[in-house]
Design an enzyme around this catalytic site. Sequence first.
Site, PDB file in Angstrom:
ATOM      1  CE  LYS A 152     -82.422 -63.626  42.484  1.00  0.00           C
ATOM      2  NZ  LYS A 152     -83.633 -62.799  42.789  1.00  0.00           N
TER       3      LYS A 152
ATOM      4  NE  ARG B 250     -78.905 -58.182  43.871  1.00  0.00           N
ATOM      5  CZ  ARG B 250     -79.406 -59.171  44.621  1.00  0.00           C
ATOM      6  NH1 ARG B 250     -78.739 -60.288  44.788  1.00  0.00           N
ATOM      7  NH2 ARG B 250     -80.571 -59.035  45.173  1.00  0.00           N
TER       8      ARG B 250
ATOM      9  NE  ARG C 291     -84.198 -60.561  52.947  1.00  0.00           N
ATOM     10  CZ  ARG C 291     -83.801 -60.782  51.701  1.00  0.00           C
ATOM     11  NH1 ARG C 291     -83.814 -62.016  51.213  1.00  0.00           N
ATOM     12  NH2 ARG C 291     -83.384 -59.815  50.947  1.00  0.00           N
TER      13      ARG C 291
ATOM     14  NE  ARG D 115     -84.698 -56.086  48.428  1.00  0.00           N
ATOM     15  CZ  ARG D 115     -85.487 -57.034  48.939  1.00  0.00           C
ATOM     16  NH1 ARG D 115     -86.424 -56.720  49.800  1.00  0.00           N
ATOM     17  NH2 ARG D 115     -85.317 -58.272  48.586  1.00  0.00           N
TER      18      ARG D 115
ATOM     19  NE  ARG E 166     -87.838 -62.681  50.787  1.00  0.00           N
ATOM     20  CZ  ARG E 166     -86.952 -62.393  49.839  1.00  0.00           C
ATOM     21  NH1 ARG E 166     -86.587 -63.306  48.966  1.00  0.00           N
ATOM     22  NH2 ARG E 166     -86.454 -61.182  49.751  1.00  0.00           N
TER      23      ARG E 166
HETATM   24  P1  ADP Z   1     -83.437 -60.979  47.125  1.00  0.00           P
HETATM   25  O1  ADP Z   1     -83.502 -62.425  47.551  1.00  0.00           O
HETATM   26  O2  ADP Z   1     -84.651 -60.248  47.545  1.00  0.00           O
HETATM   27  O3  ADP Z   1     -83.104 -60.802  45.680  1.00  0.00           O
HETATM   28  P2  ADP Z   1     -80.844 -60.903  48.341  1.00  0.00           P
HETATM   29  O4  ADP Z   1     -80.984 -61.711  49.577  1.00  0.00           O
HETATM   30  O5  ADP Z   1     -80.248 -61.565  47.159  1.00  0.00           O
HETATM   31  O6  ADP Z   1     -82.269 -60.306  47.965  1.00  0.00           O
HETATM   32  O7  ADP Z   1     -80.011 -59.592  48.636  1.00  0.00           O
HETATM   33  C1  ADP Z   1     -80.275 -58.789  49.771  1.00  0.00           C
HETATM   34  C2  ADP Z   1     -79.384 -57.558  49.713  1.00  0.00           C
HETATM   35  O8  ADP Z   1     -78.007 -57.955  49.767  1.00  0.00           O
HETATM   36  C3  ADP Z   1     -79.490 -56.723  48.449  1.00  0.00           C
HETATM   37  O9  ADP Z   1     -80.563 -55.788  48.503  1.00  0.00           O
HETATM   38  C4  ADP Z   1     -78.128 -56.030  48.425  1.00  0.00           C
HETATM   39  O10 ADP Z   1     -78.068 -54.969  49.365  1.00  0.00           O
HETATM   40  C5  ADP Z   1     -77.211 -57.136  48.932  1.00  0.00           C
HETATM   41  N1  ADP Z   1     -76.667 -57.951  47.819  1.00  0.00           N
HETATM   42  C6  ADP Z   1     -76.902 -59.275  47.603  1.00  0.00           C
HETATM   43  N2  ADP Z   1     -76.232 -59.702  46.517  1.00  0.00           N
HETATM   44  C7  ADP Z   1     -75.557 -58.635  46.030  1.00  0.00           C
HETATM   45  C8  ADP Z   1     -74.697 -58.432  44.916  1.00  0.00           C
HETATM   46  N3  ADP Z   1     -74.387 -59.424  44.057  1.00  0.00           N
HETATM   47  N4  ADP Z   1     -74.199 -57.183  44.727  1.00  0.00           N
HETATM   48  C9  ADP Z   1     -74.484 -56.171  45.572  1.00  0.00           C
HETATM   49  N5  ADP Z   1     -75.285 -56.300  46.640  1.00  0.00           N
HETATM   50  C10 ADP Z   1     -75.826 -57.516  46.869  1.00  0.00           C
HETATM   51  P1  ADP Z   2     -85.556 -64.542  45.492  1.00  0.00           P
HETATM   52  O1  ADP Z   2     -84.487 -65.427  46.050  1.00  0.00           O
HETATM   53  O2  ADP Z   2     -85.533 -64.483  43.992  1.00  0.00           O
HETATM   54  O3  ADP Z   2     -85.572 -63.182  46.111  1.00  0.00           O
HETATM   55  P2  ADP Z   2     -87.402 -66.278  46.984  1.00  0.00           P
HETATM   56  O4  ADP Z   2     -87.019 -67.645  46.537  1.00  0.00           O
HETATM   57  O5  ADP Z   2     -86.969 -65.840  48.329  1.00  0.00           O
HETATM   58  O6  ADP Z   2     -86.966 -65.194  45.847  1.00  0.00           O
HETATM   59  O7  ADP Z   2     -88.994 -66.158  46.873  1.00  0.00           O
HETATM   60  C1  ADP Z   2     -89.678 -64.945  47.222  1.00  0.00           C
HETATM   61  C2  ADP Z   2     -91.015 -65.276  47.871  1.00  0.00           C
HETATM   62  O8  ADP Z   2     -91.900 -65.852  46.897  1.00  0.00           O
HETATM   63  C3  ADP Z   2     -90.951 -66.300  49.000  1.00  0.00           C
HETATM   64  O9  ADP Z   2     -91.897 -65.934  49.974  1.00  0.00           O
HETATM   65  C4  ADP Z   2     -91.317 -67.629  48.334  1.00  0.00           C
HETATM   66  O10 ADP Z   2     -91.925 -68.539  49.236  1.00  0.00           O
HETATM   67  C5  ADP Z   2     -92.317 -67.167  47.274  1.00  0.00           C
HETATM   68  N1  ADP Z   2     -92.279 -67.964  46.036  1.00  0.00           N
HETATM   69  C6  ADP Z   2     -91.210 -68.509  45.415  1.00  0.00           C
HETATM   70  N2  ADP Z   2     -91.561 -69.152  44.276  1.00  0.00           N
HETATM   71  C7  ADP Z   2     -92.913 -68.991  44.169  1.00  0.00           C
HETATM   72  C8  ADP Z   2     -93.898 -69.423  43.201  1.00  0.00           C
HETATM   73  N3  ADP Z   2     -93.540 -70.127  42.110  1.00  0.00           N
HETATM   74  N4  ADP Z   2     -95.172 -69.073  43.410  1.00  0.00           N
HETATM   75  C9  ADP Z   2     -95.546 -68.350  44.503  1.00  0.00           C
HETATM   76  N5  ADP Z   2     -94.669 -67.922  45.449  1.00  0.00           N
HETATM   77  C10 ADP Z   2     -93.380 -68.232  45.287  1.00  0.00           C
END
Ligand code: ADP
Ligand code: ADP
Length: 218
Positions: A15, A90, A162, A173, A129
């Site tokens: 995303k 979420r 992270r 998660r 990542r």
């Molecule tokens: P990812 O990219 O792996 O989906 P995020 O960076 O979006 O993770 O979120 C990291 C953490 O921040 C989550 O595990 C949660 O603890 C918190 N968080 C982020 N967005 C939300 C939300 N909309 N509601 C509740 N907690 C959130």
């Molecule tokens: P989210 O925001 O949904 O948690 P990220 O955009 O941070 O996800 O992506 C999670 C991990 O996957 C990162 O290390 C990113 O570089 C990798 N990634 C993202 N899109 C792709 C893809 N299409 N194929 C392979 N790896 C990807």
Amino acid sequence: MSARVAFLGPPGAGKGTQARDLAQEWGVLHLATGDMLREAVAAGNPLGREAKGYMDKGALVPDDVIIRMMGERLAARDAAGGVILDGFPRTIAQADSLAKLLKDLGQTLDTVIYFEVSEPELLRRLTGRRVCRKCGHTYHLVSNPPKRAGICDECGGELYQRDDDSEATVRNRLQVYERQTAPLLDYYRQRSSLKSVSGEGPLGTIRDAIRKAVGDGP
Ligand code: ADP
Ligand code: ADP
Ligand code: ZN
């Protein structure tokens, strides 16, 4: 034509990677609740102090905290021209609050994009990542490495892993996602705003699918 789009999908679905590029292309704000919370934690402000414990465990930060934070952010003038919501809502409670917030602002959520990615791929992505400390750009050790190990291509900043991308926290998660966030799929399906795209494959192919799903941009 959509000005307000939400990206929905499990942690690691890609995303953030897609939102960053498409927000720039469409000239809209990229609002990532995870990034906003990590900034608050780094700043050590009251929001960050409240959120940190939940984030470290891989649990969701309480709805009232998130809803207050996003309420303020979405009401700001710079959000009026359009947003990509990344990682929000979420929970069903957050989705209901978002609908109310937007209604009060005379706006609507136009499209929700669901990123479909298999669980083994999510585990691989999250544990590999790496994120730039300075600009937030995201890399993957194997599938999307920086040109120089440990250094951001965009800004020369230092890359780090992270804390919540360790395997144990990642598993938690993914469970939290299934329990609390996956129900939003039916929620938005019933409201006809859900579009699914495959989140696997080359970044450009996924980006094209998202563009098509929102009607070639806002
Ligand atoms: P990812 O990219 O792996 O989906 P995020 O960076 O979006 O993770 O979120 C990291 C953490 O921040 C989550 O595990 C949660 O603890 C918190 N968080 C982020 N967005 C939300 C939300 N909309 N509601 C509740 N907690 C959130
Ligand atoms: P989210 O925001 O949904 O948690 P990220 O955009 O941070 O996800 O992506 C999670 C991990 O996957 C990162 O290390 C990113 O570089 C990798 N990634 C993202 N899109 C792709 C893809 N299409 N194929 C392979 N790896 C990807
Ligand atoms: Zn950088």
